[in-house]
Design a protein around this motif. Sequence first.
Motif: not given
Length: 511
Positions: A1-27
Amino acid sequence: MKSELDPTTLRRILEVTASLSRTLDLPEILTQLVDKGTYIVGAERGTVFLYDADRDRLRQHGYTGQVDPDALDLAPGQGIAGTVFQSGTAVYCEAPYEDPRFAAEVDARTGFRTRSILAVPLKGGNQRVIGVLQFLNKRQGNFDSQDLAAMELLAVQASIIIGNAELFAETENARKEILKESTRLTAQLRGNIVGESTWTSEFIELAGRLDESPINILITGESGTGKSHVAKHLHYTSSRCRKPFISLNCAAIPDTLLESELFGIESGVATGVQKKPGKIELADKGCLFLDEIGDLSLAAQAKMLQVIQERFFFRVGGRTPIKVDVRILSATNKDLESEIKESRFRQDLYYRLNVLNIPIPPLRDRREDIPPLVKAILRKACEEHNKVIQGVDDAVLEAFMEYSWPGNVRELENELYRMVALSARDTRLTTRWLSPKFAVSGGAALPAALGGGEGLQLSGHSSIPEAVKVVEAHLIRKALDETGGQKSRAADILEISRESLRQKMKKYGIA
Ligand SMILES: Nc1ncnc2c1ncn2[C@@H]1O[C@H](COP(=O)(O)OP(=O)(O)OP(=O)(O)O)[C@@H](O)[C@H]1O
Ligand SMILES: [Mg+2]
């Protein structure tokens, strides 16, 4: 089932994680996670479940789309999300209604029609599953292995961020709890001044005005008036309140030890002597409370004067001057001015310590403080004795209001603690538990044969009938005390009938 992620999706995930890391507010993290995840995989709906160990349920936190929050409260093992939670393995399901793991009842409750599901576990430390990230109904086509790989990667990153936020929230809660507890303890320790007399109100107001001022204050007053209590209040309401309040009882320490207690000692001054800081050093930036200052020896007075003037001192056996910034509060029940006349106290030190004098009046001169003090002391005594007593009878308060209180607030405290300890299942303290001294205050002592010598006093101006009443009431209380309240035995001791005892008890308000 595993497959290589396309670069656009990978970039989006990095952006999301960067944005999530900016806060400590769980909700906030959970809402963003679901929103962004739903967008990346192109789903109609997304939900994040976190496991609530107290209730053993998977609670829905962030979600997209309109959903009744209670409709998605699952048991572990219930539905696809519950299965993913239990197995810790992602599920990717194209025909949910044909899948026995699918919980069709949730659709029935929400009115939503699920066509496809993608659910990935959120794993915390030790690979423990902490929740599930779930997406429903791909808008175009079906979820594929790319979507699965993308969400698994997002889940790994998000789990770390969620774990940190949870840890932060826990630490924050613990910090708040500690702060609350320390505020409570500080309030207890700081000497909350109880009272409604003019003197007490004026003192509280004065302490408020002095809060920024580090001036030395001499507190005077009879024994038990609250000198130490007032000193603590002055310190803990001052700008130095977070720094130490160090107390030294000058009367309790032999002269030979006083110097090393005050100034500290260097190691090797005598065989086996360890280096130890003195109270002055410990009080740096805070307050040194010199209790019973009138008992400080002349030698120690000279050194104390030097510290106040020069703001430095030497440890016993030391050669290095130690600088300090200490506010000195001192207290005494001695008349220092007559001590000065007798050459037992240095006048120059007196002026240094007595920049401001706070004389505390005896309790008999501020009787308005008695009722609130009784209330506060009773509350404390009940807490310590684990008893529930609502208050004191009017007759008790009357006796307190008339008494001369030679031992001041401490005597009142002792009386109430004694009464609370003696009282049985009373909801109010009655005159029965009063010490014998409260029969009448002031005046001549009663002869021992009539129960005198136990604190019973007769007013100097009592008429014979009045004196008889006092003696009667006293003897009745004493007999009841001795017999643990048994009226027949008390009547025997008093050599009167039980009925006569009952009438007299009523007459004297003895419960
Ligand atoms: N205004 C007050 N409000 C509440 N408690 C008080 C008050 N004044 C005194 N107390 C309490 O009364 C008791 C005696 O007070 P404290 O020890 O401060 O008296 P003191 O004048 O320092 O006595 P001593 O002369 O024996 O050193 C303490 O338990 C104190 O907490
Ligand atoms: Mg004291």
